[in-house]
Scaffold this active site. Sequence first.
Site, PDB file in Angstrom:
ATOM      1  N   THR A 132       8.282   2.413  -3.368  1.00 31.88           N
ATOM      2  CA  THR A 132       8.945   2.188  -4.658  1.00 31.88           C
ATOM      3  C   THR A 132      10.138   1.253  -4.479  1.00 31.88           C
ATOM      4  O   THR A 132      10.364   0.326  -5.270  1.00 31.88           O
ATOM      5  CB  THR A 132       9.410   3.544  -5.254  1.00 31.88           C
ATOM      6  OG1 THR A 132       8.260   4.369  -5.377  1.00 31.88           O
ATOM      7  CG2 THR A 132      10.094   3.380  -6.594  1.00 31.88           C
ATOM      8  N   LEU A 160       0.854  -1.189   0.000  1.00 29.14           N
ATOM      9  CA  LEU A 160       0.000   0.000   0.000  1.00 29.14           C
ATOM     10  C   LEU A 160       0.890   1.238   0.000  1.00 29.14           C
ATOM     11  O   LEU A 160       1.612   1.490   0.960  1.00 29.14           O
ATOM     12  CB  LEU A 160      -0.903   0.016   1.239  1.00 29.14           C
ATOM     13  CG  LEU A 160      -1.645  -1.281   1.577  1.00 29.14           C
ATOM     14  CD1 LEU A 160      -2.545  -1.077   2.791  1.00 29.14           C
ATOM     15  CD2 LEU A 160      -2.463  -1.750   0.378  1.00 29.14           C
ATOM     16  N   GLY A 161       0.896   1.987  -1.087  1.00 29.75           N
ATOM     17  CA  GLY A 161       1.687   3.221  -1.175  1.00 29.75           C
ATOM     18  C   GLY A 161       2.952   2.995  -1.969  1.00 29.75           C
ATOM     19  O   GLY A 161       3.708   2.047  -1.708  1.00 29.75           O
ATOM     20  N   GLY A 172      15.408   7.510   4.233  1.00 30.78           N
ATOM     21  CA  GLY A 172      15.707   7.299   2.814  1.00 30.78           C
ATOM     22  C   GLY A 172      15.008   6.034   2.320  1.00 30.78           C
ATOM     23  O   GLY A 172      14.798   5.094   3.094  1.00 30.78           O
ATOM     24  N   GLY A 194      14.346  12.320  -0.005  1.00 30.53           N
ATOM     25  CA  GLY A 194      13.401  11.300   0.476  1.00 30.53           C
ATOM     26  C   GLY A 194      13.475  11.041   1.967  1.00 30.53           C
ATOM     27  O   GLY A 194      13.026  10.003   2.448  1.00 30.53           O
ATOM     28  N   VAL A 252      11.134   2.904  13.283  1.00 27.45           N
ATOM     29  CA  VAL A 252      12.099   3.604  14.144  1.00 27.45           C
ATOM     30  C   VAL A 252      13.505   3.457  13.595  1.00 27.45           C
ATOM     31  O   VAL A 252      14.006   2.345  13.408  1.00 27.45           O
ATOM     32  CB  VAL A 252      12.059   3.075  15.599  1.00 27.45           C
ATOM     33  CG1 VAL A 252      13.029   3.871  16.473  1.00 27.45           C
ATOM     34  CG2 VAL A 252      10.654   3.166  16.169  1.00 27.45           C
ATOM     35  N   VAL A 285       9.479   4.980   0.043  1.00 26.36           N
ATOM     36  CA  VAL A 285       9.768   3.651   0.580  1.00 26.36           C
ATOM     37  C   VAL A 285       9.110   2.561  -0.258  1.00 26.36           C
ATOM     38  O   VAL A 285       9.749   1.563  -0.622  1.00 26.36           O
ATOM     39  CB  VAL A 285       9.337   3.550   2.070  1.00 26.36           C
ATOM     40  CG1 VAL A 285       9.727   2.203   2.650  1.00 26.36           C
ATOM     41  CG2 VAL A 285       9.939   4.680   2.897  1.00 26.36           C
ATOM     42  N   GLU A 314       9.176  13.762   6.044  1.00 29.86           N
ATOM     43  CA  GLU A 314       7.801  13.262   6.001  1.00 29.86           C
ATOM     44  C   GLU A 314       7.028  14.070   4.952  1.00 29.86           C
ATOM     45  O   GLU A 314       7.445  15.166   4.566  1.00 29.86           O
ATOM     46  CB  GLU A 314       7.135  13.428   7.373  1.00 29.86           C
ATOM     47  CG  GLU A 314       7.740  12.564   8.455  1.00 29.86           C
ATOM     48  CD  GLU A 314       7.685  11.070   8.123  1.00 29.86           C
ATOM     49  OE1 GLU A 314       6.602  10.536   7.923  1.00 29.86           O
ATOM     50  OE2 GLU A 314       8.763  10.448   8.053  1.00 29.86           O
ATOM     51  N   LYS A 372       8.632   8.076  17.565  1.00 28.93           N
ATOM     52  CA  LYS A 372       9.647   7.017  17.693  1.00 28.93           C
ATOM     53  C   LYS A 372      10.012   6.804  19.165  1.00 28.93           C
ATOM     54  O   LYS A 372      10.199   5.665  19.615  1.00 28.93           O
ATOM     55  CB  LYS A 372      10.883   7.382  16.863  1.00 28.93           C
ATOM     56  CG  LYS A 372      10.590   7.327  15.365  1.00 28.93           C
ATOM     57  CD  LYS A 372      11.649   8.055  14.563  1.00 28.93           C
ATOM     58  CE  LYS A 372      11.422   7.915  13.072  1.00 28.93           C
ATOM     59  NZ  LYS A 372      12.244   8.840  12.277  1.00 28.93           N
TER      60      LYS A 372
HETATM   61  N1  LIG Z   1      11.065   8.173   3.813  1.00 26.97           N
HETATM   62  C1  LIG Z   1      11.712   7.680   4.858  1.00 26.97           C
HETATM   63  O1  LIG Z   1      12.914   7.870   5.025  1.00 26.97           O
HETATM   64  C2  LIG Z   1      10.972   6.866   5.873  1.00 26.97           C
HETATM   65  C3  LIG Z   1      11.729   6.183   6.849  1.00 26.97           C
HETATM   66  C4  LIG Z   1      11.070   5.414   7.811  1.00 26.97           C
HETATM   67  C5  LIG Z   1       9.698   5.353   7.809  1.00 26.97           C
HETATM   68  N2  LIG Z   1       8.995   6.049   6.855  1.00 26.97           N
HETATM   69  C6  LIG Z   1       7.537   5.926   6.896  1.00 26.97           C
HETATM   70  O2  LIG Z   1       7.148   5.183   5.740  1.00 26.97           O
HETATM   71  C7  LIG Z   1       5.865   5.615   5.303  1.00 26.97           C
HETATM   72  C8  LIG Z   1       5.957   6.066   3.870  1.00 26.97           C
HETATM   73  O3  LIG Z   1       6.922   7.096   3.768  1.00 26.97           O
HETATM   74  P1  LIG Z   1       7.401   7.683   2.348  1.00 26.97           P
HETATM   75  O4  LIG Z   1       8.586   8.516   2.626  1.00 26.97           O
HETATM   76  O5  LIG Z   1       7.472   6.591   1.363  1.00 26.97           O
HETATM   77  O6  LIG Z   1       6.149   8.631   2.038  1.00 26.97           O
HETATM   78  P2  LIG Z   1       5.675   9.180   0.621  1.00 26.97           P
HETATM   79  O7  LIG Z   1       4.808  10.363   0.908  1.00 26.97           O
HETATM   80  O8  LIG Z   1       6.836   9.312  -0.293  1.00 26.97           O
HETATM   81  O9  LIG Z   1       4.776   7.938   0.097  1.00 26.97           O
HETATM   82  C9  LIG Z   1       3.473   7.658   0.493  1.00 26.97           C
HETATM   83  C10 LIG Z   1       2.735   7.265  -0.778  1.00 26.97           C
HETATM   84  O10 LIG Z   1       1.451   6.777  -0.420  1.00 26.97           O
HETATM   85  C11 LIG Z   1       0.514   7.297  -1.347  1.00 26.97           C
HETATM   86  N3  LIG Z   1      -0.804   7.309  -0.709  1.00 26.97           N
HETATM   87  C12 LIG Z   1      -1.190   8.028   0.356  1.00 26.97           C
HETATM   88  N4  LIG Z   1      -2.484   7.761   0.634  1.00 26.97           N
HETATM   89  C13 LIG Z   1      -2.905   6.855  -0.268  1.00 26.97           C
HETATM   90  C14 LIG Z   1      -4.136   6.170  -0.487  1.00 26.97           C
HETATM   91  N5  LIG Z   1      -5.185   6.403   0.287  1.00 26.97           N
HETATM   92  N6  LIG Z   1      -4.208   5.288  -1.498  1.00 26.97           N
HETATM   93  C15 LIG Z   1      -3.138   5.052  -2.285  1.00 26.97           C
HETATM   94  N7  LIG Z   1      -1.929   5.654  -2.136  1.00 26.97           N
HETATM   95  C16 LIG Z   1      -1.839   6.556  -1.142  1.00 26.97           C
HETATM   96  C17 LIG Z   1       1.028   8.683  -1.685  1.00 26.97           C
HETATM   97  O11 LIG Z   1       0.501   9.117  -2.939  1.00 26.97           O
HETATM   98  C18 LIG Z   1       2.532   8.453  -1.731  1.00 26.97           C
HETATM   99  O12 LIG Z   1       2.979   8.080  -3.009  1.00 26.97           O
HETATM  100  C19 LIG Z   1       5.438   6.698   6.288  1.00 26.97           C
HETATM  101  O13 LIG Z   1       4.706   6.127   7.335  1.00 26.97           O
HETATM  102  C20 LIG Z   1       6.767   7.212   6.828  1.00 26.97           C
HETATM  103  O14 LIG Z   1       6.655   7.796   8.094  1.00 26.97           O
HETATM  104  C21 LIG Z   1       9.596   6.782   5.892  1.00 26.97           C
HETATM  105  N1  LIG Z   2      11.162  11.622   8.218  1.00 22.82           N
HETATM  106  C1  LIG Z   2      11.849  10.619   8.931  1.00 22.82           C
HETATM  107  C2  LIG Z   2      11.941   9.360   8.125  1.00 22.82           C
HETATM  108  C3  LIG Z   2      12.552   8.205   8.875  1.00 22.82           C
HETATM  109  O1  LIG Z   2      11.695   7.722   9.851  1.00 22.82           O
HETATM  110  C4  LIG Z   2      13.247  11.109   9.268  1.00 22.82           C
HETATM  111  O2  LIG Z   2      13.662  12.134   8.729  1.00 22.82           O
HETATM  112  O3  LIG Z   2      13.898  10.498  10.105  1.00 22.82           O
HETATM  113 NA    NA Z   3      14.697   0.323  12.332  1.00 24.96          NA
END
Ligand SMILES: NC(=O)c1ccc[n+]([C@@H]2O[C@H](COP(=O)([O-])OP(=O)(O)OC[C@H]3O[C@@H](n4cnc5c(N)ncnc54)[C@H](O)[C@@H]3O)[C@@H](O)[C@H]2O)c1
Ligand SMILES: N[C@@H](CCO)C(=O)O
Ligand code: NA
Length: 435
Positions: free
Chosen positions: A20, A13-14, A309, A190, A135, A18, A193, A208
């Site tokens: 991708t 989902l999404g 990332g 990337g 985390v 991440v 948030e 966290k």
């Molecule tokens: N980016 C990081 O470094 C990182 C690290 C650790 C945890 N996370 C967590 O991972 C999760 C995703 O982060 P990300 O950076 O990939 O975010 P992002 O915003 O890049 O990706 C989220 C994707 O979900 C899609 N989306 C949202 N609602 C939707 C729906 N209802 N139906 C279909 N698609 C939907 C958005 O269009 C987007 O493409 C978050 O919970 C974030 O806190 C991210």
């Molecule tokens: N936005 C968060 C992603 C990792 O959880 C950060 O910068 O640490």
């Molecule tokens: Na971890």
Amino acid sequence: MKESSRPIGVAVLGMGNVGTEVVRILTEKAADLQARIGAPLELRGVAVRDLSKERKGVDRALLTDDPMALVQRDDVDLVVELLGGIKPARKLILAALEGGKSVVTANKALMAEHSGELSKAAEDHRVDLYFEAAVAGAIPVIRPLTQSLAGDSVNRVAGIVNGTTNFILSEMAESGAGYGKVLAEAGRLGYAEADPTADVEGYDAASKAAILASIAFHSRVTASEVHREGITGISAKDFDAAKKFDCTIKLLAICERIDVDGEQKISARVYPALVPLDHPLATVNGAFNAVAVEAENAGRLMFYGQGAGGAPTASAVLGDLVMAARNRVFHGRGPLESTYAGLPVASIDEVPTRYYVSMKVADVAGVLHQVSGEFAKRGISIAAVRQEGAGDDARLIVVTHRASDRAQSDTVAALEKMDSVLKVSSVLRLEGTND
Ligand SMILES: NC(=O)c1ccc[n+]([C@@H]2O[C@H](COP(=O)([O-])OP(=O)(O)OC[C@H]3O[C@@H](n4cnc5c(N)ncnc54)[C@H](O)[C@@H]3O)[C@@H](O)[C@H]2O)c1
Ligand SMILES: N[C@@H](CCO)C(=O)O
Ligand code: NA
């Protein structure tokens, strides 16, 4: 290993930063993953918001904009939630768990507020709920705390758990770069948030900290119970001042057991703090995170690596996915939520802290005496004083020894009212010292 079992259906989902990377690894490493699990992982669908967007390396037929229908498909065994936020992630995860599907999520905001409800659903339906990526990104911290240290007593978990703010603070310390420009770069890489306020105001780190404190101390701590301060007030001047005390500034998340009048409580707090340059956390730069764990018998453990990332976070997601898939094949279960200790959360007022206070003062005799008198009145001992400038630019910087945060903040409030203190320009806590 037993012969390969039937394929395990996976829904992602999404497909953002991440998602991708998770889909890429699932596709590129399919054979290795199959060998490690004992069954092939088969991608049944990927929920996205925009069906028309080009998604390299993904069969269009797999894309859907109806995540609930995907979660409820009979041929989906594992759900990977990478949407972020509470809505609709919470309902989707609940639907998956209630449908007997294990869930892997990177969603700290959700886990920090709704872990009780979600863990209960996982337990009731005898499935797994894993969240290592939530985390400190790629760094294994959830698994060491829930499994490796399951026989020990953790007293403290503290460190740098937000990559975006650490990236910003490192750049500010290094080059004096402007805040806005560095934040935009963190988004492009990337790390940030979807709403970067969550990063810079400390909400992400507080989520966290809540997760870490809950696991480490076998209690339930929610994000709203974590004392939180962000980095938006930190300026180049603060870094200059920090340097004069051989310190830098880091956004820290600190979770510890403290004794408050004979009662054991949890302190969970997030704030920017002065950290001595020779402390291990001072050299953690960019989007790197570091978490130090102190346990009764293990002693001190350090975990360090990429905390944000797409690819690093996907690594943690895949680790959980392999675990959940193996449990399906071998009929095992991951660890359940453990909250038996039920320790209360202390107010920040009760926590012993050290303060750094920088103020603009009137250049008249007796100011130092008056200022130190306010600290002494509340039983706070001063560790260092520095006088700078003269005339209109006279400044006084005070660093204290440890005292209750209430006594420290009351003193700052009293200083602000003094005629000879023209302005309290900066107040930060000092961490990473023993006194
Ligand atoms: N980016 C990081 O470094 C990182 C690290 C650790 C945890 N996370 C967590 O991972 C999760 C995703 O982060 P990300 O950076 O990939 O975010 P992002 O915003 O890049 O990706 C989220 C994707 O979900 C899609 N989306 C949202 N609602 C939707 C729906 N209802 N139906 C279909 N698609 C939907 C958005 O269009 C987007 O493409 C978050 O919970 C974030 O806190 C991210
Ligand atoms: N936005 C968060 C992603 C990792 O959880 C950060 O910068 O640490
Ligand atoms: Na971890």
